[in-house]
Structure formats: C-alpha cells, structure tokens
Scaffold this motif. Structure first.
Motif, PDB file in Angstrom:
ATOM      1  N   ALA A   1       0.852  -1.184   0.000  1.00  0.00           N
ATOM      2  CA  ALA A   1       0.000   0.000   0.000  1.00  0.00           C
ATOM      3  C   ALA A   1       0.888   1.234   0.000  1.00  0.00           C
ATOM      4  CB  ALA A   1      -0.896   0.001   1.240  1.00  0.00           C
ATOM      5  N   THR A   2       0.593   2.175  -0.904  1.00  0.00           N
ATOM      6  CA  THR A   2       1.386   3.397  -0.948  1.00  0.00           C
ATOM      7  C   THR A   2       0.571   4.551  -1.521  1.00  0.00           C
ATOM      8  OG1 THR A   2       3.378   4.466  -1.798  1.00  0.00           O
ATOM      9  CG2 THR A   2       2.400   2.783  -3.205  1.00  0.00           C
ATOM     10  N   PRO A   3       0.671   5.721  -0.907  1.00  0.00           N
ATOM     11  CA  PRO A   3       0.045   6.895  -1.513  1.00  0.00           C
ATOM     12  C   PRO A   3       0.976   7.546  -2.541  1.00  0.00           C
ATOM     13  CG  PRO A   3       0.936   7.486   0.612  1.00  0.00           C
ATOM     14  CD  PRO A   3       1.190   6.005   0.422  1.00  0.00           C
ATOM     15  N   GLU A   4       2.221   7.059  -2.624  1.00  0.00           N
ATOM     16  CA  GLU A   4       3.235   7.648  -3.492  1.00  0.00           C
ATOM     17  C   GLU A   4       3.865   6.583  -4.399  1.00  0.00           C
ATOM     18  OE1 GLU A   4       5.509  10.990  -1.397  1.00  0.00           O
ATOM     19  OE2 GLU A   4       5.181   9.465   0.174  1.00  0.00           O
ATOM     20  N   PRO A   5       3.145   6.129  -5.422  1.00  0.00           N
ATOM     21  CA  PRO A   5       3.691   5.054  -6.258  1.00  0.00           C
ATOM     22  C   PRO A   5       4.951   5.454  -7.022  1.00  0.00           C
ATOM     23  CG  PRO A   5       1.633   5.898  -7.166  1.00  0.00           C
ATOM     24  CD  PRO A   5       1.798   6.515  -5.811  1.00  0.00           C
ATOM     25  N   LEU A   6       5.103   6.710  -7.387  1.00  0.00           N
ATOM     26  CA  LEU A   6       6.323   7.122  -8.098  1.00  0.00           C
ATOM     27  C   LEU A   6       7.561   6.975  -7.217  1.00  0.00           C
ATOM     28  CD1 LEU A   6       5.107  10.257 -10.084  1.00  0.00           C
ATOM     29  CD2 LEU A   6       5.596   7.960 -10.967  1.00  0.00           C
ATOM     30  N   ARG A   7       7.468   7.444  -5.985  1.00  0.00           N
ATOM     31  CA  ARG A   7       8.609   7.320  -5.063  1.00  0.00           C
ATOM     32  C   ARG A   7       8.869   5.867  -4.694  1.00  0.00           C
ATOM     33  NH1 ARG A   7       8.304  11.162  -0.142  1.00  0.00           N
ATOM     34  NH2 ARG A   7      10.320  10.197   0.205  1.00  0.00           N
ATOM     35  N   THR A   8       7.808   5.103  -4.481  1.00  0.00           N
ATOM     36  CA  THR A   8       7.972   3.693  -4.134  1.00  0.00           C
ATOM     37  C   THR A   8       8.544   2.929  -5.322  1.00  0.00           C
ATOM     38  OG1 THR A   8       6.090   3.897  -2.636  1.00  0.00           O
ATOM     39  CG2 THR A   8       6.828   1.665  -3.154  1.00  0.00           C
ATOM     40  N   GLY A   9       8.089   3.256  -6.529  1.00  0.00           N
ATOM     41  CA  GLY A   9       8.627   2.633  -7.731  1.00  0.00           C
ATOM     42  C   GLY A   9      10.112   2.910  -7.899  1.00  0.00           C
ATOM     43  N   ALA A  10      10.538   4.136  -7.586  1.00  0.00           N
ATOM     44  CA  ALA A  10      11.969   4.478  -7.667  1.00  0.00           C
ATOM     45  C   ALA A  10      12.777   3.603  -6.720  1.00  0.00           C
ATOM     46  CB  ALA A  10      12.177   5.958  -7.355  1.00  0.00           C
ATOM     47  N   PHE A  11      12.229   3.337  -5.539  1.00  0.00           N
ATOM     48  CA  PHE A  11      12.891   2.449  -4.589  1.00  0.00           C
ATOM     49  C   PHE A  11      12.981   1.025  -5.151  1.00  0.00           C
ATOM     50  CE2 PHE A  11      12.288  -0.672  -1.141  1.00  0.00           C
ATOM     51  CZ  PHE A  11      13.517  -0.527  -0.512  1.00  0.00           C
ATOM     52  N   LEU A  12      11.895   0.542  -5.769  1.00  0.00           N
ATOM     53  CA  LEU A  12      11.916  -0.801  -6.351  1.00  0.00           C
ATOM     54  C   LEU A  12      12.946  -0.893  -7.482  1.00  0.00           C
ATOM     55  CD1 LEU A  12       8.118  -1.746  -6.398  1.00  0.00           C
ATOM     56  CD2 LEU A  12       9.877  -2.443  -4.751  1.00  0.00           C
ATOM     57  N   GLU A  13      13.085   0.177  -8.264  1.00  0.00           N
ATOM     58  CA  GLU A  13      14.117   0.202  -9.307  1.00  0.00           C
ATOM     59  C   GLU A  13      15.511   0.076  -8.702  1.00  0.00           C
ATOM     60  OE1 GLU A  13      13.326   3.771 -11.554  1.00  0.00           O
ATOM     61  OE2 GLU A  13      12.189   2.622 -13.040  1.00  0.00           O
ATOM     62  N   THR A  14      15.728   0.725  -7.564  1.00  0.00           N
ATOM     63  CA  THR A  14      17.010   0.623  -6.877  1.00  0.00           C
ATOM     64  C   THR A  14      17.307  -0.820  -6.491  1.00  0.00           C
ATOM     65  OG1 THR A  14      16.795   2.867  -6.014  1.00  0.00           O
ATOM     66  CG2 THR A  14      18.307   1.418  -4.846  1.00  0.00           C
ATOM     67  N   LEU A  15      16.261  -1.568  -6.180  1.00  0.00           N
ATOM     68  CA  LEU A  15      16.412  -2.985  -5.816  1.00  0.00           C
ATOM     69  C   LEU A  15      16.557  -3.893  -7.034  1.00  0.00           C
ATOM     70  CD1 LEU A  15      13.785  -3.231  -2.935  1.00  0.00           C
ATOM     71  CD2 LEU A  15      16.280  -3.103  -2.720  1.00  0.00           C
ATOM     72  N   GLY A  16      16.428  -3.324  -8.242  1.00  0.00           N
ATOM     73  CA  GLY A  16      16.589  -4.111  -9.456  1.00  0.00           C
ATOM     74  C   GLY A  16      15.304  -4.579 -10.105  1.00  0.00           C
ATOM     75  N   LEU A  17      14.142  -4.151  -9.591  1.00  0.00           N
ATOM     76  CA  LEU A  17      12.869  -4.531 -10.180  1.00  0.00           C
ATOM     77  C   LEU A  17      12.513  -3.565 -11.306  1.00  0.00           C
ATOM     78  CD1 LEU A  17      12.710  -5.425  -6.997  1.00  0.00           C
ATOM     79  CD2 LEU A  17      10.363  -5.918  -7.614  1.00  0.00           C
ATOM     80  N   SER A  18      11.686  -4.041 -12.234  1.00  0.00           N
ATOM     81  CA  SER A  18      11.198  -3.224 -13.335  1.00  0.00           C
ATOM     82  C   SER A  18       9.682  -3.357 -13.414  1.00  0.00           C
ATOM     83  CB  SER A  18      11.781  -3.702 -14.666  1.00  0.00           C
ATOM     84  OG  SER A  18      13.175  -3.611 -14.648  1.00  0.00           O
ATOM     85  N   PRO A  19       9.007  -2.292 -13.873  1.00  0.00           N
ATOM     86  CA  PRO A  19       7.551  -2.395 -14.042  1.00  0.00           C
ATOM     87  C   PRO A  19       7.226  -3.352 -15.182  1.00  0.00           C
ATOM     88  CG  PRO A  19       8.343  -0.283 -14.865  1.00  0.00           C
ATOM     89  CD  PRO A  19       9.515  -0.976 -14.245  1.00  0.00           C
ATOM     90  N   VAL A  20       6.212  -4.203 -14.966  1.00  0.00           N
ATOM     91  CA  VAL A  20       5.822  -5.158 -16.009  1.00  0.00           C
ATOM     92  C   VAL A  20       4.416  -4.899 -16.543  1.00  0.00           C
ATOM     93  CG1 VAL A  20       7.423  -6.987 -15.365  1.00  0.00           C
ATOM     94  CG2 VAL A  20       5.196  -6.893 -14.269  1.00  0.00           C
ATOM     95  N   ASP A  21       3.514  -4.433 -15.707  1.00  0.00           N
ATOM     96  CA  ASP A  21       2.180  -4.070 -16.160  1.00  0.00           C
ATOM     97  C   ASP A  21       1.424  -3.402 -15.023  1.00  0.00           C
ATOM     98  OD1 ASP A  21       1.580  -6.290 -14.584  1.00  0.00           O
ATOM     99  OD2 ASP A  21       0.463  -7.360 -16.103  1.00  0.00           O
ATOM    100  N   GLY A  22       0.200  -3.055 -15.293  1.00  0.00           N
ATOM    101  CA  GLY A  22      -0.611  -2.402 -14.276  1.00  0.00           C
ATOM    102  C   GLY A  22      -1.983  -2.079 -14.818  1.00  0.00           C
ATOM    103  N   GLY A  23      -2.772  -1.473 -13.973  1.00  0.00           N
ATOM    104  CA  GLY A  23      -4.118  -1.111 -14.364  1.00  0.00           C
ATOM    105  C   GLY A  23      -4.875  -0.582 -13.177  1.00  0.00           C
ATOM    106  N   VAL A  24      -6.161  -0.376 -13.384  1.00  0.00           N
ATOM    107  CA  VAL A  24      -7.047   0.107 -12.327  1.00  0.00           C
ATOM    108  C   VAL A  24      -8.044  -0.990 -12.003  1.00  0.00           C
ATOM    109  CG1 VAL A  24      -8.782   1.837 -11.721  1.00  0.00           C
ATOM    110  CG2 VAL A  24      -6.775   2.508 -13.054  1.00  0.00           C
ATOM    111  N   ALA A  25      -8.195  -1.276 -10.732  1.00  0.00           N
ATOM    112  CA  ALA A  25      -9.235  -2.189 -10.258  1.00  0.00           C
ATOM    113  C   ALA A  25     -10.414  -1.307  -9.863  1.00  0.00           C
ATOM    114  CB  ALA A  25      -8.736  -3.032  -9.098  1.00  0.00           C
TER     115      ALA A  25
END
Length: 142
Positions: free
Chosen positions: A11-35
C-alpha cells in the motif's frame, strides 16, 4: 486449489517514489491497471525473469478501498496474493477454515483476465489474503 504466489501487495500513496525504490532494488515495471471495483491503481513490478511480482496499490479516487488502510496504518505490506484455480471454490473452502471474506463475490482485478477476492486471516496473523484467478486466455503468473 492454491497454485502459488502471484504477488505481494504494498500500500502506498506515493507510487512514483515507491517505484523508484523498487528500481534501486533491481525490479522493473511489467504491467498495471485500475481495479475499478476497489478504486485503486495497481502497478506490478518484477525482478528480471523471476516472480512473484510486487504490486504497488494506491488510491485511484476518493473513498478507494485502500484509503482506510493508509489512514490507519500508513504505507507498507498490504496483502499476499495467491493464484487459485477457482476463486469461488477457494472462498468457500477458506471461509470454512475460519477466514473472513472481505468480498461477497469475486471482482475484476487490475490485470486483463484477472478475477480477485479478498479474505482476512484473523488472529494470530491479522493478515489480508487475495485470491487471484486468470482466464485461460490470460497469462498465468505462476
């Protein structure tokens, strides 16, 4: 039947900042959408060639399903999602084992062909579980 772990939700109110952290860990975005049923935006991240995914869940609108969680507990681990062969059957089976359904019936998830339902594991875990099934035409994540 539970087939494997699909993803771990954060859970995050800041997906851009959290995504930057995941990139630092070596993860990449693969897909997404709205539920839409939950009013949340979901971004799925993955280590190269490895699963399970990490899902960033953030509000897509006021009064989204995650707003109460963010207001009460703040950002962090939200749920673990398990791929199942039949969401309805697992809802029934797990209800009989003492889990509390959050959803009365399955809903459309954020990915194409994804059906989901949430259940709450009471004491001692106090833990949210997501059951996930994919249509045969959709890519299975396990």
């Amino acid at each position: 039947m539970i087939l494997g772990i699909d993803h771990i939700g954060l859970a995050t109110p800041e997906p851009l900042r959290t995504g930057a952290f995941l990139e630092t860990l070596g993860l990449s975005p693969v897909d997404g959408g709205v539920a839409d049923d939950y009013g949340v935006t979901c971004e799925f991240w993955r280590l190269p060639g490895q699963g399970p995914d990490i899902e960033l869940v953030s509000p897509a609108r006021p009064n989204s399903a995650i707003e109460g969680r963010l207001a009460g507990q703040g950002p962090g681990l939200y749920h673990v999602a398990f791929v199942v062969d039949d969401v309805e059957a697992e809802l029934s089976r797990l209800r009989g084992s003492g889990l509390s359904p959050v959803d009365a019936s399955p809903c459309r998830g954020a990915r194409p062909g994804m059906t989901v339902a949430f259940m709450y594991v009471p004491r001692p875990a106090a833990f949210l579980v997501e059951l996930v099934a994919y249509q045969e035409s959709a890519e299975r994540r396990v």
